[in-house]
Design an enzyme around this catalytic site. Structure first.
Site, PDB file in Angstrom:
ATOM      1  N   GLY A   1       0.824  -1.199   0.000  1.00  0.00           N
ATOM      2  CA  GLY A   1       0.000   0.000   0.000  1.00  0.00           C
ATOM      3  C   GLY A   1       0.861   1.253   0.000  1.00  0.00           C
ATOM      4  O   GLY A   1       1.952   1.279  -0.568  1.00  0.00           O
ATOM      5  N   SER A   2       0.380   2.278   0.687  1.00  0.00           N
ATOM      6  CA  SER A   2       1.056   3.582   0.615  1.00  0.00           C
ATOM      7  C   SER A   2       2.437   3.581   1.254  1.00  0.00           C
ATOM      8  O   SER A   2       3.199   4.528   1.044  1.00  0.00           O
ATOM      9  CB  SER A   2       0.200   4.639   1.287  1.00  0.00           C
ATOM     10  OG  SER A   2      -1.033   4.712   0.621  1.00  0.00           O
TER      11      SER A   2
END
Lengths: 647, 383
Positions: free
Chosen positions: A326-327
């Site tokens: 993810g981020s």
């Protein structure tokens, strides 16, 4: 080629003659063998039979003492304790069933163990000792000793059993030992004789298995004379074996215990790595299991309970589990772009909440958009559109290369089971695996750590430590072997531009300390221990167009296994990094809300080397934190009591 | 004799070939293998697993292989000799490069479904090549130095590769079987005399030089040779096997202790009780009578091979059959000498009895060649 008949006849004759000579030699040899056999078996028979019947010379192996395991402060993680077991010699027992019946009146015999013993007994000669009961208590042993006349052929024996005093805390790291199975023997080419000792224990998983050669040591042997009943008459000579090596881990058992307790109730994992040396201070996977259960052979009920638990306690999620980062992957994308010179830190991208890429709409997590975004803000607020744009400029191959440089998609060499490689996907990989061309949309997905990108919590911790130091921090699990310190492999520089690193670190600092940063609520306020971090929330499902139109369903309304994974990575102190921490909470929801508080608590625990003062926490949180600390302390006290019971 | 000279018309064809198998030989092989099953059953404490049952399956496979090889005309095998030899050499080199380590030596290569031990394969293909070579070479050139050097190279090259693995047992087998075949083919006595004399001379020199200033090899090498030749000097190591083996044999007496009655306690930590040392359990349980019977069956197998070799006029067939006989003889002679304390311990199995797939399969294929030579021997008209 046609030969003359004479020539042929001549060679035929020669062949026959030579065959006769050869045959004669062979016959003579066979005769010699026969005579030798007669000499041994008939002439010397009495002598040998005497040797065999009355004074059998027997080699007994002396099982080596297995090396012990310690944490970095010398706390015991695995040791050997004396245990007593009851053995039976069929030949001496006479009526085996009667003796066992007598015995079971005195001692509770495990039916499974008993059945195994009966099978062993049928398969081995009558004078070989068979274990009837393992780990017999002192009381039981005394009862047997008192009633010895009623129990012919039964003798107590002292042995060593592996004990893991820290129970579930290090189950995934240390693993456990168990009896050698037929399957193990098949896997090993030319197994050492010591492995054939009934119920000899070897490492099955984890460090116990990976460092088996070091831990096991070398078996010794003694030559003994035994009489016809198998009793040892005297020892002739003895070769001492070699004890296994003691291994000290880099793990801090207290930190490990705290982290394990902090993750309780979640399906989660956490890794704490020392930024200077790469020492792994804690590798935690929750829920865990008690490795002591496995040492003797776990019951079917216990095992199936562990196996069928949807939180998968047997899996070692911190090194074996891989997740879309993810981020938390955005630092990789940013660094790749900065290093390639495709963007400069002040370039801005307009985020309207989505971006059209080859006819498909890629969304930002914030529906309304972030507006103008530069590098610092994009990290702080975790804007997705900025990274779509940057990634397309720099290209996937450079991003994948940066990921590998930072430790994602490479297998770190630590002695634990099934260490995952993760995946830093690039064009060549997709072509090879799927036979398809890389799409621009794949790049967009990869830029925010979705799609094909996969990383383990260990890799995320390594990534953070490398960003924090700019050096090639290499994880190390073994601190010393038999007192010999293992080399520190984390000194080599990564070769990244220090200026670029500083920009990314500034972004991570803002994430954790700026009022608008995603990790602001889980900040550390103690000035000398400020944290820099990055949150990540990785989807495990596709959000359809229809759902997006109707409003994305919030995690709380989804079934557990379809919720997002929550991730958070961090290092601290921000200006002089000491530790990097990565936490992944499976299906925990948002990274900033589910994972960041855990990272903060673990980080403080590591930095203070114990329970941190409340002053390190933001004022508003202190009451809650105090309650939480007290509860964890209570849990730990309870566990210590139960552990001292076991010992 | 080229294959055009074979009296093709009078050799049996199709399934009729089965009738022309060397049946006594086949029955003897089955007998020996059955002795193996029985002993493996006994060694496992009266259980088909873990050894007897796989061994039976492998024997069935070996039997099939033997029949298939036997059905193919012998002249086909002669024409294949060079290819087969080269293939084995390539595989031996492959072992060097990609071999699997086992028992401290690199012997196997993994070819997916099974593990191949090329040194075993080499034992037949070397015999095939030498037989074909002497079939091709005019008899008057046999003892010409150049034409002697050629087969010597054929033998020594693979031997060198096998020795590097290191596998002393197989190396000795290759050299002795190859030398034996050269002897049968009629190479002049003097060559053998020279080789044996210089060998004896070298060994004497090495031992005579011990302790003198011009000592030929290092001290620790001498010590190694000592334990090799006299295992009793290392009672916890190499000597243990031999001592226990001799006790087992000796306690067997005339008629043995009876099936499955051998007190194998002394063999319990002997890892090779089901492989190289299986003869001890047989001799312990069936005594001198049992041991001598097995020895006689082995001798009969050799005898039938020799008879078959002398009955054919085809030189290739004769040499091949005799070569297989020599190899088989070396197997059991070396193994039994070793077990009875007459020779140092080199890992050679008891043929067709010891547990192990590769060796048995190779022997069965070799006997397939012998059978093929027997079935397709020139018959009829002239003799």
């Amino acid at each position: 080629m046609k030969r003359k008949v004479k020539d042929q006849g001549h060679s035929q004759g020669k062949l026959t003659r030579r065959t006769a000579v050869m045959g004669g030699l062979q016959l003579a040899f066979v005769g010699a063998l026969g005579l030798r056999m007669r000499h041994l078996q008939v002439d010397q028979a009495d002598q040998f039979r005497l040797l065999a019947e009355e004074n059998r010379i027997n080699i007994r192996l002396i099982a080596p003492t297995r090396g012990e395991l310690f944490d970095r402060n010398g706390k015991v993680l695995a040791r050997n304790v004396q245990s007593y077991r009851l053995i039976i010699v069929r030949e001496d027992a006479g009526d085996v069933d009667q003796v066992i019946a007598n015995l079971s009146k005195l001692v509770r015999l495990d039916p499974g163990e008993l059945e195994q013993a009966m099978v062993e007994m049928r398969r081995s000669p009558p004078f070989l000792p068979i274990t009837l009961a393992d780990r017999v208590t002192w009381e039981d042993l005394s009862r047997v000793a008192v009633n010895a006349p009623a129990l012919p052929g039964i003798t107590p024996e002292v042995g060593l059993t592996r004990v893991y005093p820290r129970g579930p805390d290090l189950a995934h790291v240390v693993g456990y030992v168990g009896p050698v199975s037929d399957y193990d023997l098949e896997k090993i080419e030319d197994p050492e004789p010591v492995l054939r000792i009934p119920r000899f224990h070897i490492g099955k998983v984890g460090l116990e298995a990976k460092q088996e050669d070091l831990l096991r040591g070398k078996a010794g042997a003694k030559r003994v004379e035994v009489n016809a009943t198998g009793r040892v008459m005297r020892e002739l000579d003895r070769q001492e074996g070699q004890e296994g090596a003691d291994i000290q881990l880099t793990i801090d058992a207290e930190l490990q215990a705290y982290t394990q307790a902090r993750l309780k109730g979640e399906s989660a994992s956490a890794v704490v790595i020392d930024c200077e040396t790469g020492d792994l201070r804690a590798i935690v996977s929750s829920p865990s299991f008690d490795p002591n259960l496995f040492v003797q052979g776990i019951s079917v009920a216990d095992y199936s309970r562990l196996r069928d638990d949807k939180y998968r306690p047997l899996a070692n999620k911190s090194v074996q589990g891989v997740y879309p980062p993810g981020s938390t992957f955005k630092m990789v994308t940013a660094l790749a772009a900065l290093e390639a010179g495709s963007v400069s830190p002040n370039d801005t991208v307009w985020c309207p909440g989505h971006m059209e890429i080859s006819g498909r709409r890629f969304h930002c997590w914030k529906r309304g958009g972030h507006g103008h975004m530069d590098l610092l803000n994009s990290l702080k607020q975790s804007c997705d559109v900025y990274y779509y744009d940057v990634a397309i400029k720099v290209g996937i191959d450079r991003i994948a290369e940066m990921a590998r440089k930072l430790g994602i998609g490479v297998r770190h060499d630590i002695p634990m089971s099934a260490v995952a490689r993760g995946l830093a996907a690039d064009k060549a990989w997709k072509q090879e695996t799927y036979g398809q061309n890389w799409q621009i949309g794949d790049t967009a997905n990869a830029s925010i750590g979705q799609g094909y990108i996969l990383a383990s919590p260990l890799q995320l911790a390594v990534m953070s430590a490398r960003i924090a130091t700019g050096r090639k921090v290499t994880p190390r699990l073994v601190k010393s072997i038999d007192g010999v310190e293992q080399p520190n492999l984390s000194t080599e520089p990564l070769g990244l531009n220090e200026n670029n690193l500083r920009q990314v670190r500034k972004g991570m600092f803002a994430v954790a300390n700026d009022r608008r940063g995603t990790g602001y609520r889980s900040r550390i306020i103690e000035e000398t221990m400020r944290m820099a971090g990055k949150s990540g929330t990785s989807q495990v499902r596709n959000i359809t167009k229809a759902e997006r139109a109707a409003g994305v369903i919030s995690n709380a309304d989804l079934p557990w296994e379809r919720r997002d994974h929550a991730l958070y990575v961090a290092y601290a102190p921000a200006d002089n990094p000491k530790y990097a921490v990565a936490v992944v909470v499976e299906h925990g929801g948002g990274g900033s809300s589910a994972a960041a508080p855990i990272v903060r608590d673990v980080m403080l625990q590591a930095l203070y080397d114990g329970t941190p003062p409340l002053e390190a926490y933001p004022t508003g949180d202190r009451d809650r934190i105090q309650a939480q600390q007290e509860e964890l302390q209570r849990d730990q006290d309870e566990r210590e009591i139960s552990q001292s019971d076991r010992a | 004799m080229s294959y055009l000279e074979y009296n093709v018309k009078s050799t049996p064809t199709g399934l009729r070939k089965i009738l022309y198998l060397n049946w006594p030989l086949t029955l003897l092989l089955i007998t020996v293998a059955s002795v193996g099953f029985l002993q493996l059953y006994s060694v496992a404490g009266g259980s088909l697993s873990p050894w007897a049952e796989p061994q039976m399956k492998r024997f069935a496979l070996g039997m099939t292989a033997m029949l298939v090889v036997a059905m193919v005309p012998i002249w086909f095998w002669r024409n294949m000799s060079v290819v087969a030899y080269l293939l084995s050499v390539v595989l031996l080199i492959a072992v060097e490069l990609v071999g699997i380590e086992g028992k401290g030596a690199q012997r196997w290569i993994d070819i997916g479904f099974m593990r191949l031990q090329p040194s075993e394969l080499m034992k037949i293909t070397l015999i095939m090549l030498l037989a074909a070579y002497y079939d091709w070479l005019p008899a008057r050139r046999t003892s010409h130095p150049f034409w002697v050097l050629v087969p010597v190279m054929m033998i020594l090259f693979p031997t060198y590769l096998v020795l590097r693995q290191p596998d002393l047992g197989t190396s000795i087998l290759l050299v002795t079987a190859g030398g034996g075949l050269m002897f049968l083919a009629g190479v002049h006595w003097a060559y053998f005399a020279a080789v044996i004399a210089s060998g004896v001379g070298l060994v004497t020199a090495v031992f005579e030089s011990r302790g003198t200033p011009w000592q030929l090899i290092k001290d620790y090498q001498y010590r190694r040779i000592d334990t090799f030749l006299d295992p009793a000097s290392d009672p916890l190591g190499a000597g243990y096997h031999i001592t226990q083996s001799k006790i087992a044999l000796g306690s067997g007496g005339w008629t043995g202790r009876g099936f499955m009655q051998g007190t194998q306690s002394r063999l319990n930590f002997l890892p090779e009780k089901h492989t190289d040392f299986i003869f001890t359990t047989l001799a312990e349980e069936f005594g001198f009578v049992g041991g001598i019977s097995l020895l006689s069956v082995y001798a009969l197998i050799i005898l039938f091979c020799v008879a078959s070799a002398l009955a054919t006029r085809d030189r290739f067939s004769s040499l091949l059959t005799l070569g297989v006989a020599i190899t088989f003889f070396l197997f059991f002679a070396v193994n039994m000498s070793m077990v009875m304390g007459l020779a140092p311990v080199v890992g050679v199995p008891l043929p067709m009895v010891s547990y192990g797939g590769s060796a048995m399969l190779v022997l069965m294929v070799a006997f397939g060649l012998v059978q093929s030579a027997h079935i397709h021997r020139p018959r009829g008209r002239s003799r």
